[in-house]
Scaffold this motif. Structure first.
Motif, PDB file in Angstrom:
ATOM      1  N   THR A   1      -9.148 -19.516   1.842  1.00  0.00           N
ATOM      2  CA  THR A   1      -8.594 -18.174   1.615  1.00  0.00           C
ATOM      3  C   THR A   1      -8.968 -17.652   0.238  1.00  0.00           C
ATOM      4  OG1 THR A   1      -6.739 -18.685   3.091  1.00  0.00           O
ATOM      5  CG2 THR A   1      -6.466 -16.819   1.604  1.00  0.00           C
ATOM      6  N   LEU A   2      -8.939 -18.517  -0.758  1.00  0.00           N
ATOM      7  CA  LEU A   2      -9.382 -18.117  -2.097  1.00  0.00           C
ATOM      8  C   LEU A   2     -10.855 -17.701  -2.070  1.00  0.00           C
ATOM      9  CD1 LEU A   2      -7.681 -20.882  -4.278  1.00  0.00           C
ATOM     10  CD2 LEU A   2      -7.131 -18.443  -4.272  1.00  0.00           C
ATOM     11  N   ASN A   3     -11.667 -18.469  -1.353  1.00  0.00           N
ATOM     12  CA  ASN A   3     -13.083 -18.129  -1.242  1.00  0.00           C
ATOM     13  C   ASN A   3     -13.280 -16.783  -0.549  1.00  0.00           C
ATOM     14  OD1 ASN A   3     -13.907 -20.493  -2.503  1.00  0.00           O
ATOM     15  ND2 ASN A   3     -14.077 -21.636  -0.591  1.00  0.00           N
ATOM     16  N   ALA A   4     -12.473 -16.517   0.479  1.00  0.00           N
ATOM     17  CA  ALA A   4     -12.576 -15.246   1.202  1.00  0.00           C
ATOM     18  C   ALA A   4     -12.235 -14.070   0.302  1.00  0.00           C
ATOM     19  CB  ALA A   4     -11.662 -15.265   2.415  1.00  0.00           C
ATOM     20  N   LEU A   5     -11.200 -14.229  -0.526  1.00  0.00           N
ATOM     21  CA  LEU A   5     -10.818 -13.154  -1.437  1.00  0.00           C
ATOM     22  C   LEU A   5     -11.877 -12.939  -2.512  1.00  0.00           C
ATOM     23  CD1 LEU A   5      -7.002 -13.882  -1.847  1.00  0.00           C
ATOM     24  CD2 LEU A   5      -8.037 -11.870  -0.775  1.00  0.00           C
ATOM     25  N   ARG A   6     -12.447 -14.019  -3.014  1.00  0.00           N
ATOM     26  CA  ARG A   6     -13.498 -13.869  -4.026  1.00  0.00           C
ATOM     27  C   ARG A   6     -14.727 -13.202  -3.419  1.00  0.00           C
ATOM     28  NH1 ARG A   6     -13.988 -12.697  -7.643  1.00  0.00           N
ATOM     29  NH2 ARG A   6     -15.442 -13.956  -8.857  1.00  0.00           N
ATOM     30  N   ALA A   7     -15.031 -13.552  -2.158  1.00  0.00           N
ATOM     31  CA  ALA A   7     -16.186 -12.940  -1.491  1.00  0.00           C
ATOM     32  C   ALA A   7     -15.981 -11.441  -1.316  1.00  0.00           C
ATOM     33  CB  ALA A   7     -16.421 -13.603  -0.146  1.00  0.00           C
ATOM     34  N   GLN A   8     -14.716 -11.028  -1.234  1.00  0.00           N
ATOM     35  CA  GLN A   8     -14.408  -9.599  -1.100  1.00  0.00           C
ATOM     36  C   GLN A   8     -14.356  -8.898  -2.458  1.00  0.00           C
ATOM     37  OE1 GLN A   8     -10.989  -8.791   1.435  1.00  0.00           O
ATOM     38  NE2 GLN A   8     -11.426 -10.597   2.681  1.00  0.00           N
ATOM     39  N   GLY A   9     -14.581  -9.670  -3.510  1.00  0.00           N
ATOM     40  CA  GLY A   9     -14.628  -9.075  -4.839  1.00  0.00           C
ATOM     41  C   GLY A   9     -13.332  -9.115  -5.622  1.00  0.00           C
ATOM     42  N   ALA A  10     -12.354  -9.885  -5.171  1.00  0.00           N
ATOM     43  CA  ALA A  10     -11.084  -9.973  -5.896  1.00  0.00           C
ATOM     44  C   ALA A  10     -11.304 -10.621  -7.259  1.00  0.00           C
ATOM     45  CB  ALA A  10     -10.075 -10.778  -5.088  1.00  0.00           C
ATOM     46  N   GLU A  11     -10.851  -9.931  -8.305  1.00  0.00           N
ATOM     47  CA  GLU A  11     -11.000 -10.437  -9.668  1.00  0.00           C
ATOM     48  C   GLU A  11      -9.740 -11.139 -10.151  1.00  0.00           C
ATOM     49  OE1 GLU A  11     -12.128  -7.111 -12.042  1.00  0.00           O
ATOM     50  OE2 GLU A  11     -13.889  -6.636 -10.828  1.00  0.00           O
ATOM     51  N   LYS A  12      -8.610 -10.794  -9.561  1.00  0.00           N
ATOM     52  CA  LYS A  12      -7.346 -11.447  -9.868  1.00  0.00           C
ATOM     53  C   LYS A  12      -6.676 -11.815  -8.555  1.00  0.00           C
ATOM     54  CE  LYS A  12      -6.238  -9.256 -14.315  1.00  0.00           C
ATOM     55  NZ  LYS A  12      -6.005 -10.509 -15.070  1.00  0.00           N
ATOM     56  N   ILE A  13      -6.119 -13.022  -8.498  1.00  0.00           N
ATOM     57  CA  ILE A  13      -5.489 -13.493  -7.262  1.00  0.00           C
ATOM     58  C   ILE A  13      -4.120 -14.087  -7.579  1.00  0.00           C
ATOM     59  CG2 ILE A  13      -5.645 -15.119  -5.339  1.00  0.00           C
ATOM     60  CD1 ILE A  13      -8.684 -14.953  -5.565  1.00  0.00           C
ATOM     61  N   LEU A  14      -3.117 -13.609  -6.858  1.00  0.00           N
ATOM     62  CA  LEU A  14      -1.746 -14.112  -7.005  1.00  0.00           C
ATOM     63  C   LEU A  14      -1.443 -15.053  -5.851  1.00  0.00           C
ATOM     64  CD1 LEU A  14       1.154 -13.970  -8.272  1.00  0.00           C
ATOM     65  CD2 LEU A  14       1.589 -12.075  -6.689  1.00  0.00           C
TER      66      LEU A  14
ATOM     67  N   GLY B   1       0.815  -1.206   0.000  1.00  0.00           N
ATOM     68  CA  GLY B   1       0.000   0.000   0.000  1.00  0.00           C
ATOM     69  C   GLY B   1       0.849   1.255   0.000  1.00  0.00           C
ATOM     70  N   GLU B   2       1.943   1.242   0.753  1.00  0.00           N
ATOM     71  CA  GLU B   2       2.842   2.394   0.788  1.00  0.00           C
ATOM     72  C   GLU B   2       3.488   2.641  -0.567  1.00  0.00           C
ATOM     73  OE1 GLU B   2       5.617   1.512   3.836  1.00  0.00           O
ATOM     74  OE2 GLU B   2       4.272   2.085   5.483  1.00  0.00           O
ATOM     75  N   ARG B   3       3.578   1.587  -1.365  1.00  0.00           N
ATOM     76  CA  ARG B   3       4.169   1.709  -2.706  1.00  0.00           C
ATOM     77  C   ARG B   3       3.112   1.948  -3.778  1.00  0.00           C
ATOM     78  NH1 ARG B   3       7.330  -0.968   0.576  1.00  0.00           N
ATOM     79  NH2 ARG B   3       9.557  -1.288   0.213  1.00  0.00           N
ATOM     80  N   GLY B   4       1.884   2.205  -3.338  1.00  0.00           N
ATOM     81  CA  GLY B   4       0.829   2.554  -4.283  1.00  0.00           C
ATOM     82  C   GLY B   4       0.039   1.405  -4.839  1.00  0.00           C
ATOM     83  N   HIS B   5       0.122   0.228  -4.229  1.00  0.00           N
ATOM     84  CA  HIS B   5      -0.591  -0.940  -4.734  1.00  0.00           C
ATOM     85  C   HIS B   5      -1.720  -1.316  -3.776  1.00  0.00           C
ATOM     86  CE1 HIS B   5       2.322  -1.864  -7.942  1.00  0.00           C
ATOM     87  NE2 HIS B   5       3.208  -1.359  -7.097  1.00  0.00           N
ATOM     88  N   ALA B   6      -2.957  -1.190  -4.252  1.00  0.00           N
ATOM     89  CA  ALA B   6      -4.127  -1.532  -3.443  1.00  0.00           C
ATOM     90  C   ALA B   6      -4.399  -3.031  -3.583  1.00  0.00           C
ATOM     91  CB  ALA B   6      -5.330  -0.724  -3.901  1.00  0.00           C
ATOM     92  N   VAL B   7      -3.878  -3.810  -2.668  1.00  0.00           N
ATOM     93  CA  VAL B   7      -3.967  -5.271  -2.725  1.00  0.00           C
ATOM     94  C   VAL B   7      -4.373  -5.808  -1.356  1.00  0.00           C
ATOM     95  CG1 VAL B   7      -2.687  -7.393  -3.155  1.00  0.00           C
ATOM     96  CG2 VAL B   7      -2.181  -5.364  -4.499  1.00  0.00           C
ATOM     97  N   THR B   8      -5.225  -6.827  -1.352  1.00  0.00           N
ATOM     98  CA  THR B   8      -5.580  -7.516  -0.114  1.00  0.00           C
ATOM     99  C   THR B   8      -4.718  -8.769   0.001  1.00  0.00           C
ATOM    100  OG1 THR B   8      -7.869  -6.753  -0.203  1.00  0.00           O
ATOM    101  CG2 THR B   8      -7.410  -8.665   1.181  1.00  0.00           C
ATOM    102  N   VAL B   9      -3.993  -8.917   1.109  1.00  0.00           N
ATOM    103  CA  VAL B   9      -3.114 -10.064   1.316  1.00  0.00           C
ATOM    104  C   VAL B   9      -3.645 -10.898   2.483  1.00  0.00           C
ATOM    105  CG1 VAL B   9      -0.756 -10.850   1.754  1.00  0.00           C
ATOM    106  CG2 VAL B   9      -1.152  -8.686   0.533  1.00  0.00           C
ATOM    107  N   LEU B  10      -3.883 -12.176   2.226  1.00  0.00           N
ATOM    108  CA  LEU B  10      -4.356 -13.086   3.273  1.00  0.00           C
ATOM    109  C   LEU B  10      -3.420 -14.292   3.378  1.00  0.00           C
ATOM    110  CD1 LEU B  10      -8.232 -13.189   2.667  1.00  0.00           C
ATOM    111  CD2 LEU B  10      -6.951 -11.796   4.294  1.00  0.00           C
ATOM    112  N   PRO B  11      -3.180 -14.785   4.598  1.00  0.00           N
ATOM    113  CA  PRO B  11      -2.324 -15.954   4.780  1.00  0.00           C
ATOM    114  C   PRO B  11      -3.095 -17.247   4.523  1.00  0.00           C
ATOM    115  CG  PRO B  11      -3.103 -15.215   6.898  1.00  0.00           C
ATOM    116  CD  PRO B  11      -3.626 -14.228   5.886  1.00  0.00           C
ATOM    117  N   ALA B  12      -2.385 -18.287   4.129  1.00  0.00           N
ATOM    118  CA  ALA B  12      -3.017 -19.590   3.909  1.00  0.00           C
ATOM    119  C   ALA B  12      -1.994 -20.686   4.151  1.00  0.00           C
ATOM    120  CB  ALA B  12      -3.577 -19.687   2.488  1.00  0.00           C
ATOM    121  N   MET B  13      -2.477 -21.897   4.397  1.00  0.00           N
ATOM    122  CA  MET B  13      -1.623 -23.051   4.626  1.00  0.00           C
ATOM    123  C   MET B  13      -1.978 -24.177   3.646  1.00  0.00           C
ATOM    124  SD  MET B  13       0.389 -22.248   7.132  1.00  0.00           S
ATOM    125  CE  MET B  13       0.485 -20.950   8.387  1.00  0.00           C
ATOM    126  N   ARG B  14      -0.948 -24.795   3.104  1.00  0.00           N
ATOM    127  CA  ARG B  14      -1.200 -25.952   2.232  1.00  0.00           C
ATOM    128  C   ARG B  14      -1.793 -27.103   3.027  1.00  0.00           C
ATOM    129  NH1 ARG B  14      -2.806 -29.541   0.255  1.00  0.00           N
ATOM    130  NH2 ARG B  14      -2.171 -30.770  -1.537  1.00  0.00           N
TER     131      ARG B  14
END
Length: 281
Positions: free
Chosen positions: A125-138, A103-116
């Protein structure tokens, strides 16, 4: 394969990008029951244990999951913190800090932790990001590779001043060599009085670094005649470590809509155009 419904789309919403900061895994608690669940998932993965499935299932459920959970629980208890598993604690902190650094570098990204293996799972975690409206996930994996050589080069270490060893052997099958503990004993036996040990393959301290290396490794070295054992912590939540992770993430996010301006006027215009075309949202 199950497919979940897409979250409701709302016109005029700025594009969202998510990052899954994925680590290997950890049990929920340092107890035999928690370790049994964790080990059952971990050791059932055919990429972890390459033994014919039927034979391994009998061994796993008939022997290993009856004996190993209590042994592993004792090891985890020796490094457990009031906040929980060291690996889970550091992974959560890293995810939070990584989002802030981006965010300090100008990137509006949501970061969530996950475990294999264990929780939170990559699926949840993927479901949580999609529920928040994430259209692309890295997916950003925590495991590091080939870091020992690169670290030695950066520190300008001569080849005879360091050794690369391997740990966490499972079972009696041949493992990568040289093994860490026999190497530590051999160094002490050769008159080496001090060793500095670092685990560059890990970005966060965990059972393998804190118990196997800092405790068991030290005990082996000292018992064989060594005098000073210095364990160097992982990057964990250090400024240098998170800055490096942010740079890696930015490189992987190149071309993604993470820096688009969210001008209210532009978003409102998008909504108007959508409604003119018959959209209801």
């Amino acid at each position: 394969m199950r497919y979940r419904p897409e979250p409701a789309f709302k016109h005029g919403q700025a594009p969202r990008v998510g990052i899954v900061w994925a680590n290997l895994g950890t049990p929920d608690a340092p107890t035999p029951s928690a370790l049994r669940r964790y080990l059952a998932q971990f050791l059932s993965d055919t990429r972890v244990v390459e033994i014919p499935a039927l034979a391994w299932k009998i061994i796993l459920h008939g022997i290993i999951l009856r004996v190993r959970p209590a042994q592993s629980a004792a090891k985890y208890a020796s490094v457990w913190t009031p906040e929980g598993s060291p690996l889970a604690v550091w992974t959560q902190r890293q995810a939070k800090l990584l989002q802030g650094y981006l965010g300090e570098r100008g990137h509006a990204v949501t970061v969530l932790p996950a475990m294999r293996y264990g929780q939170p799972s990559i699926e949840s975690t993927l479901n949580a990001l999609r529920a928040q409206g994430a259209e692309k996930i890295l997916i950003l994996p925590c495991q590091c590779h080939k870091t020992a050589r690169l670290l030695a080069e950066a520190l300008e270490l001569s080849r005879d001043s360091y050794q690369v060893t391997f740990q966490s052997r499972f079972g009696k099958a041949k493992w990568l060599e040289p093994s860490t503990e026999p190497t530590l004993k051999a160094l002490a036996g050769q008159g080496q009085k001090r060793v500095d040990v670092i685990c560059p393959g890990f970005v966060a301290d965990c059972l393998e670094t804190l118990e196997e290396i800092q405790m068991e490794g030290k005990q082996a070295f000292m018992a064989a005649g060594g005098k000073q054992f210095h364990y160097i912590p992982c990057l964990n939540a250090s400024h240098e470590g998170i800055s490096a992770l942010a740079q890696i993430a930015i490189e992987q996010l190149a071309g993604w809509p993470t820096t688009l301006a969210t001008d209210p006027a532009l978003l409102a215009a998008s909504v108007s155009r959508a409604r003119e075309m018959g959209a209801g949202g």
